[in-house]
Design an enzyme around this catalytic site. Structure first.
Site, PDB file in Angstrom:
ATOM      1  N   THR A   1     -53.898 -19.655  83.131  1.00  0.00           N
ATOM      2  CA  THR A   1     -55.039 -20.398  83.257  1.00  0.00           C
ATOM      3  C   THR A   1     -56.282 -19.414  83.055  1.00  0.00           C
ATOM      4  OG1 THR A   1     -55.237 -20.399  85.465  1.00  0.00           O
ATOM      5  CG2 THR A   1     -53.976 -22.236  84.545  1.00  0.00           C
TER       6      THR A   1
ATOM      7  N   ARG B   1     -83.649 -61.388  89.866  1.00  0.00           N
ATOM      8  CA  ARG B   1     -83.082 -60.670  90.767  1.00  0.00           C
ATOM      9  C   ARG B   1     -83.528 -59.179  90.209  1.00  0.00           C
ATOM     10  NH1 ARG B   1     -76.229 -60.666  90.433  1.00  0.00           N
ATOM     11  NH2 ARG B   1     -76.188 -60.335  88.443  1.00  0.00           N
TER      12      ARG B   1
ATOM     13  N   GLN C   1     -71.301 -59.316  84.013  1.00  0.00           N
ATOM     14  CA  GLN C   1     -70.267 -59.467  83.043  1.00  0.00           C
ATOM     15  C   GLN C   1     -70.656 -59.970  81.498  1.00  0.00           C
ATOM     16  OE1 GLN C   1     -70.298 -60.598  86.150  1.00  0.00           O
ATOM     17  NE2 GLN C   1     -68.238 -60.916  86.992  1.00  0.00           N
TER      18      GLN C   1
ATOM     19  N   HIS D   1     -76.798 -53.383  94.484  1.00  0.00           N
ATOM     20  CA  HIS D   1     -77.447 -54.561  95.151  1.00  0.00           C
ATOM     21  C   HIS D   1     -78.677 -54.089  95.710  1.00  0.00           C
ATOM     22  CE1 HIS D   1     -74.300 -57.441  94.204  1.00  0.00           C
ATOM     23  NE2 HIS D   1     -73.460 -56.648  94.486  1.00  0.00           N
TER      24      HIS D   1
END
Ligand SMILES: O=c1[nH]c(=O)c2[nH]c(=O)[nH]c2[nH]1
Length: 329
Positions: free
Chosen positions: A62, A187, A273, A301
């Site tokens: 790695t 809102r 949505q 919210h």
């Protein structure tokens, strides 16, 4: 790695290096360009024996993957363009190592925008103007043979934090014994946007990254052989028939971010949505080389504070507090 507990055999193996941090400066006369990337490069292939028989002869360390990432960050003409850099790195890994059949490269691009001084872009000073990141994930598949590499590219944005203080409603949703939420016709709508879009797969080969792209005079190699830092000029890229494909990821990314912000700002939102769907539709309509678009908009919210305790009617609410996130994808 995963093993099936009962049978006790190796079911899947993928490894590599994560969080390789790259800052690259490309100098073009007085103009300098910078990119800062977090890179993850993982591989699959004939590596099972490194797990099952402690056979390190099949292991590209790695640490070497990290070194290859830095080497290409220095030498790749594609470094300023995350899709093309990720494609170059993944193609390099699968092409160089005969027993590595797939590479998975993710490049996260941090925002460094030119500082505007007196409304003019400064040649070498930049500002982090947002915590959102462009994220590109490339899968190079060499399982059909090293001469037939294909690339799947998924790009997008994470952590694009937005808020609108009006122009968002949420009404007429299911109302039953479990409903406490009241209808609102105005809102706050705030969310941290994640966006992903999947390009049509493209064929790749290492020579594509070294040889001139069609329409690119001299090609990137000529420029590097001359010992100069360089990039394919935007002019030459435009002449290549790559518009809208993963090669043209910068154009798609700029437009996708713009559409996302424009729709968020201007849509008279009936719900998260409905707004999300409009964003996705606009991107798909204008970019024919995209197979799918997906968004995640976890609603942040803000809830009006009931201030009757102080005899204050908090109408047309101006003081709100923050609630935990819902999630809509
Ligand atoms: O736009 C929204 N969609 C929902 O599905 C939902 N659910 C919720 O409580 N508030 C909201 N808002």
């Amino acid at each position: 790695m995963s093993t099936e507990a009962q049978a006790g055999h190796l079911a899947h193996a993928r490894y590599g290096k994560d969080k390789v941090r790259v800052l690259r400066v490309v100098r073009e006369g007085k103009w300098q360009h910078v990119v800062e990337y977090n890179v993850c490069a993982l591989m699959e292939g004939d590596i099972e024996t490194s797990y099952t028989k402690a056979d390190n002869s099949v292991v590209v360390a790695t640490d070497s993957v990290k070194n290859i990432t830095y080497y290409l960050a220095k030498t790749s003409p594609h470094i300023l363009h995350p899709e093309r850099f990720a494609l170059h790195l993944g193609t390099f890994l699968v092409s160089k190592y005969a027993h590595i059949h797939k590479a998975f490269v993710t490049v996260e691009k941090l925002r460094w925008q030119r500082i505007q001084v007196d409304e003019k872009p400064h040649p070498h000073s930049f500002v982090r103007d947002g915590e959102d990141k462009r994220v590109v994930s490339v899968e190079i598949d060499g399982t059909q043979g090293k001469g037939k590499l294909t690339a799947k590219v998924t790009s997008g944005i994470t952590d694009l934090l937005v808020l609108k203080s009006s122009g968002s409603a949420f009404e007429s949703f299911v109302r039953d014994e479990f409903t406490t939420l009241v209808d609102v016709n105005d809102r706050i709508f705030s969310t941290s946007i994640d966006l992903k879009y999947v390009f049509d797969p493209i064929p790749v080969s290492l020579s594509l990254f070294d040889a001139p792209l069609p329409g690119t005079p001299g090609g990137p190699n000529a420029v590097f052989a001359a010992g100069k830092d360089a990039q394919l000029s935007e002019e030459s890229i435009k002449t290549v028939k790559t518009q809208g494909t993963a090669w043209d990821g910068d154009t798609v990314a700029d437009d996708a971010r713009k559409v996302t912000l424009d729709v968020f700002a201007t849509d008279d939102s009936a719900s998260v949505q409905a707004t999300l769907y409009k964003m996705a539709q606009q991107i798909l309509t204008s970019h024919k080389h995209l197979q799918s678009v997906s968004y995640s908009l976890p609603n942040k919210h803000y809830v009006p504070v009931d201030m009757r305790y102080a005899g204050v009617e908090n109408l047309n609410p101006q003081v709100q507090h923050v609630d935990g996130p819902g999630r809509t994808t």
